[in-house]
Design an enzyme around this catalytic site. Sequence first.
Site, short mmCIF file in Angstrom:
data_model
loop_
_atom_site.label_atom_id
_atom_site.label_comp_id
_atom_site.label_asym_id
_atom_site.label_seq_id
_atom_site.Cartn_x
_atom_site.Cartn_y
_atom_site.Cartn_z
N TRP A 2 30.38 12.56 -14.60
CA TRP A 2 29.86 13.18 -15.83
C TRP A 2 28.84 12.32 -16.56
O TRP A 2 28.34 12.71 -17.61
CB TRP A 2 31.03 13.51 -16.76
N ARG A 23 25.33 1.35 -30.27
CA ARG A 23 26.18 2.52 -30.49
C ARG A 23 27.20 2.33 -31.60
O ARG A 23 27.50 3.28 -32.34
CB ARG A 23 26.92 2.88 -29.19
N VAL A 53 32.29 5.27 -9.43
CA VAL A 53 31.27 4.44 -8.81
C VAL A 53 31.85 3.12 -8.30
O VAL A 53 31.52 2.67 -7.19
CB VAL A 53 30.10 4.19 -9.79
N ARG A 55 29.48 -2.58 -25.13
CA ARG A 55 28.70 -2.31 -23.91
C ARG A 55 27.30 -1.82 -24.25
O ARG A 55 27.12 -0.90 -25.04
CB ARG A 55 29.41 -1.26 -23.07
N THR A 65 32.28 8.69 -13.82
CA THR A 65 30.99 8.55 -13.13
C THR A 65 30.32 9.90 -12.95
O THR A 65 29.12 10.06 -13.23
CB THR A 65 31.21 7.91 -11.74
N HIS A 86 31.04 6.90 -28.51
CA HIS A 86 29.68 7.43 -28.35
C HIS A 86 29.30 8.17 -29.63
O HIS A 86 30.06 9.02 -30.11
CB HIS A 86 29.60 8.36 -27.15
N HIS A 137 34.59 6.87 -25.89
CA HIS A 137 33.73 7.01 -24.72
C HIS A 137 34.01 6.00 -23.61
O HIS A 137 34.08 6.37 -22.44
CB HIS A 137 32.27 6.87 -25.15
N LYS A 140 43.65 10.28 -8.32
CA LYS A 140 44.69 11.15 -8.86
C LYS A 140 44.30 12.62 -8.88
O LYS A 140 45.18 13.49 -8.98
CB LYS A 140 45.08 10.70 -10.27
N GLU A 198 16.97 3.55 -23.70
CA GLU A 198 18.12 3.94 -24.50
C GLU A 198 18.37 2.89 -25.58
O GLU A 198 17.76 1.82 -25.58
CB GLU A 198 19.36 4.12 -23.61
#
Length: 567
Positions: free
Chosen positions: A63, A301, A33, A397, A61, A255, A362, A53, A132
């Site tokens: 997934w 998390r 992204v 995050r 992004t 995660h 993650h 690559k 979330e």
Amino acid sequence: MNPVFRERRYLIPFRAMLLPQIFTDVLVIGSGVAGMRAALAAAQHSDVILATKADLQDSNTFWAQGGVAAVLDRADSFDDHIADTLTAGAGLCDVPAVRLVVEQAPHRIEELLRWGMRIDRTAKGEIALGREGGHSHPRIVHSDGDATGKELARVLIEQARGNERIRLFSNCFVLDLITLNGAADGAASPCIGAITHHPRYGLQVIWARATILASGGCGQMYRESTNPAVATGDGLAMAYRAGAQIMDAAFMQFHPTTLYVAGAARQLISEAVRGEGALLTDRHGHRFMPDYHPQAELAPRDIVSRAILAQMAKTGSAHVYLDCRGIDAERFRKRFPGITDQLRKFEIDPAQDPIPIHPSAHYMVGGVRTDLEARSSVPGLYACGEAACTGLHGANRLASNSLLEGLVFGEIAGRVCQETADRTDRAAVGARPPKIVSDIPLSERSELDLADVRSSLRSVLWRHVGIERRGDRLEEVAEMFDFWARYTLDKIFDERAGWEVQNLLLTGALVTHAALWRAESRGVHYRTDCPEASEPFHVHDLWSRFTEGPGTQPVGEGAAREEAGAV
């Protein structure tokens, strides 16, 4: 760090030869992204090459299951989103960066809609907002239930392919950044492009007036990871070799909920599943999260991941369960079609069967230090997305802030790099570019088995530099990295696997040394020997190949970091 990681060379060893040369105004490295958005912004003023690559869609992004956090509901507010981000960041967020990203979110969503992105809506046609962990309001914009990343990637790739000023180089591995003076004078000198490798065309030089690093994270450092195979920390390693500062390297987010089936690759079970009401239970069916945090399953998390580890140890189990049986079966299928398909392959019916889960690496919270205009400490080098550290995430995050950050800082990087791309006095893009010389002597040391080194470093990082850490173990891991480095970093390889191992070693060493230095627990970094946060470490740590140990930077209002990357 050991001198083996700081010696006076800035390029991965490669075989000396006359390299083909390509010239462009802006080089973007990475097709997630952040890279795609940066390329689109840069194409407004310059010719752009985007190098990635693997295939264009091979990124974190693509997934991403969760979504993009944005304040779109009248009951929500920028201040609430900022407060949630600051809470998750455990005191290390830079408020100006947080405010910038949060306030830009609605604009970036509107832009995606104009470009044709499909997002989920309610029966009334309004944007369906999910919630979330760590968020005080529903504010997660998602597509096709749990396939937001796939749809976001589709839209951005479509826009890039339709832009005549953007050239897309897939399967183009970027070995290293090129700096004007070789980064050999004790200070970062201007970035003037990169050395790349393509299976068909071999090694080549791409000269660029401005380079934007958007190469993603480094989850493949760990044995248990949600990241695709391409996430080997190449960007952080090449930026460090070129003299850029790396900030907050200890903070790797894990995660809590990845599908745990023996012998199968780990597959992400979105944070949004808990947002919809799924519960965490142990082998005895006990819902344990209320025992650890008042927000239970919706706790940040890092807390959920540590609680899962603690409950696994308490019950002597290799995993716990995500119990979705309280969610209406049809609602689950429509909200999470991708996860439903994943589970079906293993004959798991979420309406009847608790899902076995386990934490996995993650997201890299730290990265290349930038200012609020995406400038790194290397002139001419910009960074955005997971490869960068902007001060947004702090020590942890907040869920679904990462795609948002990629959109916001990708646009900023692509727009701001015009200051460099417009310059005409850069030696690298004139008629006589500097000569690239690879004078690395052939190694006199024996060669270690690459596959064994890669497997060993991933295992040792998972065990000792993972969710829980301890000082003496970190010292042992640092010694292991020194040993592996002596027999691997001096080798000349001709293929991607070797270069990736060299990058994993360097990035892994940075994370290990940062975790050893940070003798406290904060956010995703948890030291069992230092279980509390400590005021002396209420700073950002900065790592550079030009210094013996870390420098520090105060946290707080000092937003612009004006000294970073002044061109």
